[in-house]
Design a protein around this motif. Structure first.
Motif, PDB file in Angstrom:
ATOM      1  N   PHE A 104      49.480  24.573   5.011  1.00 52.72           N
ATOM      2  CA  PHE A 104      50.457  24.598   6.107  1.00 52.72           C
ATOM      3  C   PHE A 104      49.928  25.399   7.285  1.00 52.72           C
ATOM      4  O   PHE A 104      50.017  24.976   8.439  1.00 52.72           O
ATOM      5  CB  PHE A 104      51.779  25.195   5.607  1.00 52.72           C
ATOM      6  CG  PHE A 104      52.823  25.335   6.674  1.00 52.72           C
ATOM      7  CD1 PHE A 104      53.502  24.238   7.155  1.00 52.72           C
ATOM      8  CD2 PHE A 104      53.111  26.589   7.209  1.00 52.72           C
ATOM      9  CE1 PHE A 104      54.460  24.371   8.150  1.00 52.72           C
ATOM     10  CE2 PHE A 104      54.066  26.735   8.196  1.00 52.72           C
ATOM     11  CZ  PHE A 104      54.749  25.622   8.668  1.00 52.72           C
ATOM     12  N   LEU A 105      49.377  26.590   7.004  1.00 54.97           N
ATOM     13  CA  LEU A 105      48.844  27.456   8.055  1.00 54.97           C
ATOM     14  C   LEU A 105      47.584  28.154   7.532  1.00 54.97           C
ATOM     15  O   LEU A 105      47.667  29.191   6.878  1.00 54.97           O
ATOM     16  CB  LEU A 105      49.887  28.499   8.488  1.00 54.97           C
ATOM     17  CG  LEU A 105      49.461  29.465   9.597  1.00 54.97           C
ATOM     18  CD1 LEU A 105      49.180  28.710  10.896  1.00 54.97           C
ATOM     19  CD2 LEU A 105      50.526  30.542   9.826  1.00 54.97           C
ATOM     20  N   PRO A 106      46.418  27.615   7.815  1.00 53.79           N
ATOM     21  CA  PRO A 106      45.175  28.263   7.382  1.00 53.79           C
ATOM     22  C   PRO A 106      44.940  29.565   8.145  1.00 53.79           C
ATOM     23  O   PRO A 106      45.349  29.696   9.297  1.00 53.79           O
ATOM     24  CB  PRO A 106      44.099  27.228   7.712  1.00 53.79           C
ATOM     25  CG  PRO A 106      44.687  26.406   8.795  1.00 53.79           C
ATOM     26  CD  PRO A 106      46.168  26.367   8.567  1.00 53.79           C
ATOM     27  N   LEU A 157      40.067  33.154   9.021  1.00 51.91           N
ATOM     28  CA  LEU A 157      38.832  33.059   8.239  1.00 51.91           C
ATOM     29  C   LEU A 157      38.615  31.636   7.727  1.00 51.91           C
ATOM     30  O   LEU A 157      37.499  31.103   7.788  1.00 51.91           O
ATOM     31  CB  LEU A 157      38.880  34.035   7.060  1.00 51.91           C
ATOM     32  CG  LEU A 157      37.634  34.075   6.162  1.00 51.91           C
ATOM     33  CD1 LEU A 157      36.405  34.465   6.978  1.00 51.91           C
ATOM     34  CD2 LEU A 157      37.847  35.029   4.994  1.00 51.91           C
ATOM     35  N   ALA A 158      39.701  30.991   7.242  1.00 59.94           N
ATOM     36  CA  ALA A 158      39.602  29.610   6.758  1.00 59.94           C
ATOM     37  C   ALA A 158      39.239  28.664   7.907  1.00 59.94           C
ATOM     38  O   ALA A 158      38.474  27.711   7.727  1.00 59.94           O
ATOM     39  CB  ALA A 158      40.921  29.181   6.122  1.00 59.94           C
ATOM     40  N   THR A 159      39.778  28.943   9.084  1.00 60.59           N
ATOM     41  CA  THR A 159      39.456  28.136  10.260  1.00 60.59           C
ATOM     42  C   THR A 159      37.989  28.294  10.636  1.00 60.59           C
ATOM     43  O   THR A 159      37.310  27.313  10.975  1.00 60.59           O
ATOM     44  CB  THR A 159      40.349  28.544  11.444  1.00 60.59           C
ATOM     45  OG1 THR A 159      41.731  28.389  11.075  1.00 60.59           O
ATOM     46  CG2 THR A 159      40.072  27.686  12.674  1.00 60.59           C
ATOM     47  N   LEU A 160      37.498  29.534  10.564  1.00 58.41           N
ATOM     48  CA  LEU A 160      36.092  29.787  10.851  1.00 58.41           C
ATOM     49  C   LEU A 160      35.192  29.070   9.836  1.00 58.41           C
ATOM     50  O   LEU A 160      34.172  28.471  10.218  1.00 58.41           O
ATOM     51  CB  LEU A 160      35.812  31.293  10.813  1.00 58.41           C
ATOM     52  CG  LEU A 160      34.358  31.732  11.051  1.00 58.41           C
ATOM     53  CD1 LEU A 160      33.880  31.285  12.426  1.00 58.41           C
ATOM     54  CD2 LEU A 160      34.226  33.245  10.895  1.00 58.41           C
ATOM     55  N   GLN A 161      35.589  29.098   8.587  1.00 62.28           N
ATOM     56  CA  GLN A 161      34.822  28.400   7.551  1.00 62.28           C
ATOM     57  C   GLN A 161      34.816  26.886   7.794  1.00 62.28           C
ATOM     58  O   GLN A 161      33.811  26.207   7.570  1.00 62.28           O
ATOM     59  CB  GLN A 161      35.396  28.718   6.178  1.00 62.28           C
ATOM     60  CG  GLN A 161      35.134  30.152   5.724  1.00 62.28           C
ATOM     61  CD  GLN A 161      35.887  30.536   4.456  1.00 62.28           C
ATOM     62  OE1 GLN A 161      36.840  29.849   4.063  1.00 62.28           O
ATOM     63  NE2 GLN A 161      35.477  31.628   3.822  1.00 62.28           N
ATOM     64  N   GLY A 162      35.967  26.367   8.260  1.00 60.29           N
ATOM     65  CA  GLY A 162      36.047  24.942   8.606  1.00 60.29           C
ATOM     66  C   GLY A 162      35.120  24.600   9.757  1.00 60.29           C
ATOM     67  O   GLY A 162      34.482  23.539   9.762  1.00 60.29           O
ATOM     68  N   ALA A 163      35.040  25.510  10.747  1.00 61.97           N
ATOM     69  CA  ALA A 163      34.143  25.291  11.888  1.00 61.97           C
ATOM     70  C   ALA A 163      32.684  25.290  11.439  1.00 61.97           C
ATOM     71  O   ALA A 163      31.877  24.469  11.900  1.00 61.97           O
ATOM     72  CB  ALA A 163      34.371  26.373  12.942  1.00 61.97           C
ATOM     73  N   LEU A 199      44.428  12.705   7.934  1.00 62.95           N
ATOM     74  CA  LEU A 199      44.362  11.720   6.858  1.00 62.95           C
ATOM     75  C   LEU A 199      43.948  12.359   5.534  1.00 62.95           C
ATOM     76  O   LEU A 199      44.357  11.919   4.463  1.00 62.95           O
ATOM     77  CB  LEU A 199      43.375  10.603   7.226  1.00 62.95           C
ATOM     78  CG  LEU A 199      43.708   9.782   8.484  1.00 62.95           C
ATOM     79  CD1 LEU A 199      42.577   8.814   8.799  1.00 62.95           C
ATOM     80  CD2 LEU A 199      45.020   9.020   8.312  1.00 62.95           C
ATOM     81  N   TYR A 200      43.119  13.399   5.645  1.00 60.40           N
ATOM     82  CA  TYR A 200      42.629  14.096   4.451  1.00 60.40           C
ATOM     83  C   TYR A 200      43.332  15.446   4.249  1.00 60.40           C
ATOM     84  O   TYR A 200      42.931  16.237   3.408  1.00 60.40           O
ATOM     85  CB  TYR A 200      41.117  14.305   4.570  1.00 60.40           C
ATOM     86  CG  TYR A 200      40.366  13.028   4.828  1.00 60.40           C
ATOM     87  CD1 TYR A 200      40.106  12.132   3.784  1.00 60.40           C
ATOM     88  CD2 TYR A 200      39.931  12.689   6.111  1.00 60.40           C
ATOM     89  CE1 TYR A 200      39.420  10.939   4.026  1.00 60.40           C
ATOM     90  CE2 TYR A 200      39.252  11.506   6.354  1.00 60.40           C
ATOM     91  CZ  TYR A 200      38.997  10.642   5.307  1.00 60.40           C
ATOM     92  OH  TYR A 200      38.328   9.461   5.549  1.00 60.40           O
ATOM     93  N   PHE A 201      44.347  15.666   5.054  1.00 61.34           N
ATOM     94  CA  PHE A 201      45.130  16.906   5.007  1.00 61.34           C
ATOM     95  C   PHE A 201      44.232  18.139   5.137  1.00 61.34           C
ATOM     96  O   PHE A 201      44.425  19.153   4.484  1.00 61.34           O
ATOM     97  CB  PHE A 201      45.959  16.972   3.722  1.00 61.34           C
ATOM     98  CG  PHE A 201      47.306  17.607   3.942  1.00 61.34           C
ATOM     99  CD1 PHE A 201      48.249  16.985   4.727  1.00 61.34           C
ATOM    100  CD2 PHE A 201      47.618  18.835   3.382  1.00 61.34           C
ATOM    101  CE1 PHE A 201      49.495  17.569   4.951  1.00 61.34           C
ATOM    102  CE2 PHE A 201      48.859  19.425   3.597  1.00 61.34           C
ATOM    103  CZ  PHE A 201      49.798  18.777   4.382  1.00 61.34           C
ATOM    104  N   GLN A 202      43.238  18.025   6.038  1.00 55.32           N
ATOM    105  CA  GLN A 202      42.341  19.137   6.335  1.00 55.32           C
ATOM    106  C   GLN A 202      42.928  19.936   7.497  1.00 55.32           C
ATOM    107  O   GLN A 202      42.501  19.824   8.644  1.00 55.32           O
ATOM    108  CB  GLN A 202      40.952  18.593   6.707  1.00 55.32           C
ATOM    109  CG  GLN A 202      40.201  17.962   5.570  1.00 55.32           C
ATOM    110  CD  GLN A 202      39.530  19.011   4.688  1.00 55.32           C
ATOM    111  OE1 GLN A 202      39.548  20.190   4.984  1.00 55.32           O
ATOM    112  NE2 GLN A 202      38.956  18.577   3.575  1.00 55.32           N
TER     113      GLN A 202
END
Length: 272
Positions: free
Chosen positions: A53-55, A58-64, A232-235
């Motif tokens: 729901f709300l990353p 740190l999770a956002t940085l890892q996604g980047a 679509l992948y709920f990322q």
């Protein structure tokens, strides 16, 4: 009598206080405290929320980092930035001369202004389907959409700049033998530059809003496509990466434009 050493000792606290105040002002100007506060609030909210729901930051940085490994993030950024820059530039190129012409001609203004004030309230996203039909699903439709998003903002600001000029200035120039071209060059354009600059700056925001919508509907690359594809992948972390990237792109483009304004348009009283 006070010695030099005693005088220096007495002035040390004052110098330290002055240095601290100067450092504090510098920190406030940079806006670091605002960003730190935002990250703290975001981290706290993410801690009490579902990561889907709300990353967290740190999770956002890892996604980047994940998106950057194969270079896809930078490719998406490049496509979006190129489209925005092309549409925004062409929109200004059309809107500025037209705004100057409409503003300086009362008959034309009476005919065109009602139409402008009607069409400008139709959001760019409402034209996505039509632009795809008219210009295809390639780059043309996206660039024309950004031109549309830019055009009315810049035209109206330019028009406002022309209308803000005192009639006495124009009459004075004409009484000294200035032609219409000279009045436009030496009176109207210089006085309108601050308004044109503001319009172009505001149009950047409209351009980014338009490109995201266009890339979500009809694109296989770009930050808008990345955000739309991530759902679509709920990322959710990828969605937040896209939001942060768009903000950074817009912020850097705005800062660069402001710097150009301060550097080259200072004599026109441009308030950046």
């Amino acid at each position: 009598m006070e010695t030099i050493a005693q005088h220096e000792v007495r002035d040390k606290p004052a110098k330290k206080e002055k240095a601290f105040k100067s450092l504090w002002k510098s920190i406030l100007k940079t806006g670091i405290l605002t960003w730190v506060g935002l990250l703290v609030i975001w981290s706290i909210a993410a801690y009490f929320s579902d990561p889907q729901f709300l990353p967290s930051p740190l999770a956002t940085l890892q996604g980047a980092i994940e998106l950057s490994k194969d270079g896809s993030l930078f490719i998406y950024m490049g496509y979006s930035f190129a489209r925005v820059l092309a549409g925004w530039f062409l929109g200004n190129l059309i809107a500025i001369p037209l705004g100057l012409f409409i503003g300086s001609n009362q008959v034309i203004r009476s005919l065109v202004e009602p139409l402008i004030n009607f069409v400008r309230f139709i959001p760019p996203l409402a034209f996505i389907t039509l632009f795809m039909l008219w210009f295809g699903i390639g780059e043309q439709s996206k660039i024309f959409l950004i031109i549309y998003a830019t055009f009315f903002v810049v035209t109206i600001n330019t028009l406002t700049g022309v209308l803000s000029i005192s009639e006495d200035k124009i009459k004075s120039a004409k009484s000294m033998g200035a032609s219409n071209f000279q009045v436009m060059r030496y009176v109207i354009i210089p006085a309108s530059v601050p308004y044109i600059f503001t319009g172009a700056k505001l149009a950047m925001g409209s351009s980014f809003m338009a490109i995201v919508g266009a890339e979500m509907v009809a694109a296989n690359e770009g930050v808008g496509f990345m955000i739309w594809n991530a759902r679509l992948y709920f990322q959710t972390d990828w969605i937040f990466v896209g939001l942060v990237v768009l903000g950074l792109m817009g912020f850097l483009m705005d800062r660069l434009f402001v710097w150009i304004g301060k550097k080259f348009l200072k004599r026109y009283n441009v308030v950046a």
